[in-house]
Design an enzyme around this catalytic site. Structure first.
Site, PDB file in Angstrom:
ATOM      1  N   GLY B 217       9.922  37.302  10.868  1.00  0.00           N
ATOM      2  CA  GLY B 217       9.896  36.157  10.228  1.00  0.00           C
ATOM      3  C   GLY B 217      11.365  35.726  10.040  1.00  0.00           C
ATOM      4  N   SER B 218      11.481  35.153   8.623  1.00  0.00           N
ATOM      5  CA  SER B 218      12.870  34.611   8.536  1.00  0.00           C
ATOM      6  C   SER B 218      14.128  35.693   8.421  1.00  0.00           C
ATOM      7  CB  SER B 218      12.851  33.717   7.303  1.00  0.00           C
ATOM      8  OG  SER B 218      11.957  32.790   7.615  1.00  0.00           O
ATOM      9  N   THR B 219      13.543  36.840   8.112  1.00  0.00           N
ATOM     10  CA  THR B 219      14.665  37.932   7.786  1.00  0.00           C
ATOM     11  C   THR B 219      15.432  38.045   9.068  1.00  0.00           C
ATOM     12  OG1 THR B 219      13.075  39.445   8.680  1.00  0.00           O
ATOM     13  CG2 THR B 219      13.153  39.358   6.327  1.00  0.00           C
ATOM     14  N   LYS B 221      16.636  35.698  10.889  1.00  0.00           N
ATOM     15  CA  LYS B 221      17.561  34.766  10.762  1.00  0.00           C
ATOM     16  C   LYS B 221      19.172  35.388  10.184  1.00  0.00           C
ATOM     17  CE  LYS B 221      14.923  31.017   8.967  1.00  0.00           C
ATOM     18  NZ  LYS B 221      14.146  30.468   7.974  1.00  0.00           N
TER      19      LYS B 221
END
Lengths: 462, 484
Positions: B217-219, B221
């Site tokens: 997921g967004s980790t 990024k």
């Protein structure tokens, strides 16, 4: 007296010292097993250990009395081997899953074996007396050898029919037959050695004996093949045939006998290996002990020995019970596992010493019969060790012979004690100074009635 | 007749020589290979008959052998039950061993060649053989805090020392009690093992390193941002398009934010702000601008797709190959076929914390023999250097703002600067999100980096986000290490 100054030493004190050391090693091993497995001395340490020592010392005293010049090394070595065997059998009794108590039985047979040996020392003051019964012994030997083939009493154990059963006891008659036949061979060959070695023709450069002199040899070959075929036991067969060929060679000094003998044996085994499935399996397992779908007995023994490595796991600290027949056919891997390669070397060295002392008695013996008999007995011991140890270490295919003095088994123990008694008797005769017998005789003439033995002994030597 | 007797003696000597050779071959030359044959019960039993070395955390044994009266002689016990199961593994007669018990078996059971001289003295002096003990890098407080905070939720926690790579905590849930498998009651062991295997929650699985890898997921990024900063074309303040939803090129599909709305005024947002609020559209378009090679190369430098053992082997994290634009957009926000282990994400944080230098993670600090002499000890090793110091500093600044004013305010520790990043990976309908949080603290002098994964929304279910569920767990672990 001048005569007594010239007497060679009897070496009985050497034997005593060695015997004390041997008994001490056995007792330490026995204590070791108890401490390793149950964290305490065996409850019967003093009674059983003491009893064992008493039996050995009793034999020693008999030798002092009746065979003072006997070889001083044999009794201590045999005591040590017998004792170590007892300790290992006891140790395997203690392992989880042990079926019955083999050690007390073995202890009883030890006493029986020693008693038989002592009786022999008493009954046979001169081994040459045995020649009187040459053909009786021979016949008895071959009959005994073939008894397992009889219905009712013959027993087939582990694929080999080399047992007889009487009541609750089972007995391996070939062990006793071995001795009788060795006596027969020795006596027969001493009589016929000249005919066998001097008369004959040369064929292809090999001096061949006459057909009629070949007769008994062919009978021996057929008998050993019979054992091989009908009793399916390569080991016993090899033992008898090897014994015969070895003695024949020593008697005649003709190498052709070895070549003929080995040739005949190889042909016999080859044919057997083609004809019998039981045999092919042994050969397959010899070449590949890990063959899938077959017995893993050799494989387990090998793994046990490998687990022992150089120094062994220590008595009571390995898992010899994981191998089948760990206290009989596979007692050598059991020792390899717990005493290590070092321990096995020591055991092999002890056997080597027995054989060497036997051959030494043969060399020193002053009569042909003694020479041949001692050679035969020593060689049979060597052959048996080779067949057993070679079988479990993949030098030759596995066969079912017992390991002398170590394996659990009454007949084997009894027979081996008798062999030792014969070797002791022969070595006693060999080392006894010639003057000694005369001095004894003179002394006895002074004081008592002339015995019937002395004149006979003299006649035998003449 | 004496000459043939002597010759026969030679034959006998040769026969005995054959026996000496054959026994030597078996007991010395081939001994090792025979011992190592599969199905050799003796080797297995032998490993039980010696006192197996302990596995230690701090000064406490977490796996220790106790004397018994049965045929196995020593019982392996795990005094803390399931707490360290995923590190120590189990030591079972029937089912073998896992974890450190397996990786360090030779040293623990004393058969390693490294212990040769010690074994020699044991043989000569008759001492009972004893295996070496293994000292772990685990910090007991961090491990306890992680296990407590994770509770019954399905997931994993990994904490690292960013300066060395030492693993301070490794917890996965659900787990098992290794005592059940080490028991000498083999029937019970069998039924316990069968039950564990049948359990759909897969308690035997170490989710920290070998799980069914979840999308990060967004980790993820953080890796996009690292690639952007490293390219030199971007700074923290570079502006990115941040609309409420992003049309995926060549399709009619849209990639939305986690909330209905723009990421910033006029649909524009800075790199830093986009990370702070976890703006999907900004990072999806950033990924497409950078191109898949740049993103993949950065992921690989951080360890994606690379083999690693700690000493248990770690399932490599995955950044998929040859992506089209929509796939790249989704991959850039840690969705599509991107997969990561909690250990991998902890390594990403640790690298940023350590000024761009990524340390190889390890579990074993040292091995000592029975005399407490150190036989081997682990020196910290650099795994790779994926980013420069200045990139690391910028990322630290950005991650701090995530905790101070972004999605992870729940991870804030009073008086300590915390840097972190949340992740909430959607799985589509019917399943709740897998939520992530990775962080390090103190941001100005980091002593701990941590990654938390909670599968299927944890106790919160549908409403779960990384900030809500995972960040508080990470906070407690970091507090435990820092000593707050």
């Amino acid at each position: 007296m001048a005569l007594s100054l010239a007497r060679p030493r009897t070496r009985r004190n050497t034997e005593l010292v060695l015997l004390i050391i041997a008994i001490a090693i056995v007792l330490v091993a026995y204590a070791n097993v108890g401490l390793a497995i149950e964290d305490s001395l065996p409850v019967d340490f003093y009674t059983v250990g003491g009893g064992f020592a008493v039996v050995a010392f009793a034999f020693h005293l008999v030798l002092r009395w009746k065979a003072a010049y006997a070889d001083p090394v044999l009794l201590p070595i045999v005591t040590l081997l017998n004792g170590l065997g007892l300790v290992m059998i006891h140790r395997i009794d203690l392992a989880p899953g042990a079926l019955d108590d083999a050690a007390p039985k073995q202890l009883m047979w030890t006493v029986v074996g020693v008693a038989a040996a002592v009786a022999l020392i008493f009954l046979v003051p001169d081994h040459r007396r045995l020649r009187r019964y040459t053909f009786s012994f021979g016949l008895a030997g071959f009959v005994l050898l073939l008894t397992p083939l009889l219905p009712v009493i013959g027993r087939n154990i582990n694929g080999s029919r080399v047992w007889i059963g009487l009541g609750g006891f089972s007995f391996q008659p070939s062990e006793v037959a071995k001795i009788l036949i060795a006596i027969f061979f020795a006596s027969y060959l001493v009589q016929t050695r000249d005919a066998l070695s001097l008369v004959g023709r040369r064929v292809l450069g090999l001096p061949l004996p006459r057909a009629r002199d070949m007769g008994p040899i062919l009978i021996a070959w057929i008998a050993s093949l019979g054992v091989l075929v009908f009793e399916s036991d390569l080991g016993t067969s090899l033992l008898f045939f090897g014994l015969f060929v070895g003695m024949l060679y020593v008697a005649t000094e003709r190498r052709s006998w070895i070549i003929i003998g080995l040739g005949l044996f190889l042909v016999g085994t080859y044919v057997a290996s083609i004809l019998f499935a039981h045999f092919q399996e042994r050969v397959t397992l010899w070449l590949n002990p890990f063959a899938p779908g077959m017995s893993d007995q050799i494989a387990k023994g090998l793994m046990g020995m490998a687990a022992g490595g150089l120094f062994g796991t220590g008595l009571g600290q390995g898992h010899p019970e994981l191998t089948y027949y760990a206290n009989s056919d596979f007692i050598i891997p059991s020792f390899g596992e717990e005493l290590g390669l070092v321990g096995l070397f020591a055991i092999l060295a002890l056997y080597g010493l027995i054989v060497e002392r036997g051959l030494r008695a043969a060399l020193a013996s002053r009569d042909g019969f003694g020479k041949l008999l001692a050679t035969g007995l020593a060689f049979s011991m060597a052959l048996q060790v080779f067949v057993v140890v070679g079988g479990v270490t993949r030098v030759i295919p596995l066969t079912g012979l017992t390991t002398p003095f170590l394996s659990a088994g009454g007949s084997s123990l009894l027979a081996n004690w008798v062999i030792i008694a014969l070797l002791l008797r022969i070595s006693d005769q060999a080392r006894r100074p010639a003057t000694d017998t005369r001095a004894e005789r003179l002394a006895s003439e002074d004081t008592q009635v002339v015995t019937t033995r002395a004149p006979h002994a003299q006649r035998g030597r003449a | 007749m004496n000459a043939p007797i002597r010759r026969l003696g030679m034959v006998i000597a040769a026969m005995f020589c054959a026996l000496l050779i054959s026994t030597t071959l078996i007991q010395f030359v081939q001994a090792r290979s025979l011992d190592d044959r599969p199905g050799n019960r003796r080797t297995l039993l032998a490993s039980y008959s010696k006192e197996r070395g302990s596995i230690l955390v701090g000064g406490t044994a977490v796996a220790v052998s106790k004397r018994t009266d049965d045929q196995f002689k020593w019982l392996r016990t795990y005094p803390q039950g399931s707490l360290y199961a995923d590190v120590t593994g189990y030591f079972s007669f029937t089912y073998g061993s896992t974890g450190i018990e397996r990786s360090y078996d030779n040293l623990l059971n004393g058969s390693s060649d490294k212990l040769f001289y010690r074994r020699l003295t044991e043989i000569l002096t008759g001492q009972s053989a004893q295996g070496a003990s293994v000292q772990l890098t685990i910090n007991a407080k961090a491990q306890e805090a992680a296990a407590k905070a994770l509770g019954n939720q399905r997931g994993a926690v990994v904490a690292l020392d960013p300066k060395t790579g030492a693993i301070l905590a490794m917890v996965t849930s659900p787990t098992y009690n290794p005592n059940l498998l080490a028991s000498h009651n083999l029937d019970k062991v069998q039924s316990s093992y069968t039950a564990l295997l049948k359990d759909p929650a897969q308690p035997l699985l170490n989710r920290a390193i070998n799980g069914n890898l979840s999308p990060p997921g967004s980790t993820f990024k953080l890796i996009d941002a690292a690639a952007a900063l490293e390219s030199g074309k971007y700074t923290e303040n570079s502006e990115l398009p941040g609309p409420a939803r992003l049309r995926l090129p060549g399709t009619d599909n849209y990639l939305p934010n986690d909330w209905p709305g723009n990421c910033g005024p006029g649909g524009k947002v800075t790199l830093k702000r986009a990370l702070t609020i976890s703006c999907n559209t900004a990072y999806a378009s950033l990924g497409m601008e950078l191109g898949q090679d740049a993103v993949r190369s950065m992921a690989t430098k951080f360890g994606f797709g690379q083999p690693l053992s700690i000493p248990m082997s770690v399932t490599p994290s995955v950044f998929p190959g040859s992506l089209n634009k929509p796939e790249l957009a989704q991959s850039s926000i840690g969705q599509f076929d991107v997969r990561a282990s909690p250990l991998q994400m902890a390594m990403v944080s640790a690298t940023i914390a350590n000024g761009g230098k990524e340390m190889t993670p390890y579990l074993v600090q040292s091995v000592r023999d029975g005399n407490l002499d150190v036989i081997e000890s682990t020196d910290p090793k650099t795994f790779s250097t994926p980013i420069s110091k200045s990139t690391a500093d910028s990322l630290t600044d950005m991650m701090e703002s995530v905790v101070t004013q972004g999605t992870a305010t729940t991870a804030a520790i009073p008086g300590i600067k915390v840097a972190g990043k949340t992740g909430t990976a959607q799985h589509g309908k019917g399943r709740n999100a897998d939520v992530w949080f990775t962080a390090f603290a103190p941001a100005d002098n980091p002593t701990v980096a941590v990654a938390v994964l909670v599968e299927n929304g944890g106790t919160v279910g549908q409403e779960a986000t990384g900030g809500l569920v995972a960040a508080p767990i990470a906070k407690q672990v970091m507090e435990a290490v820092i000593g707050k």
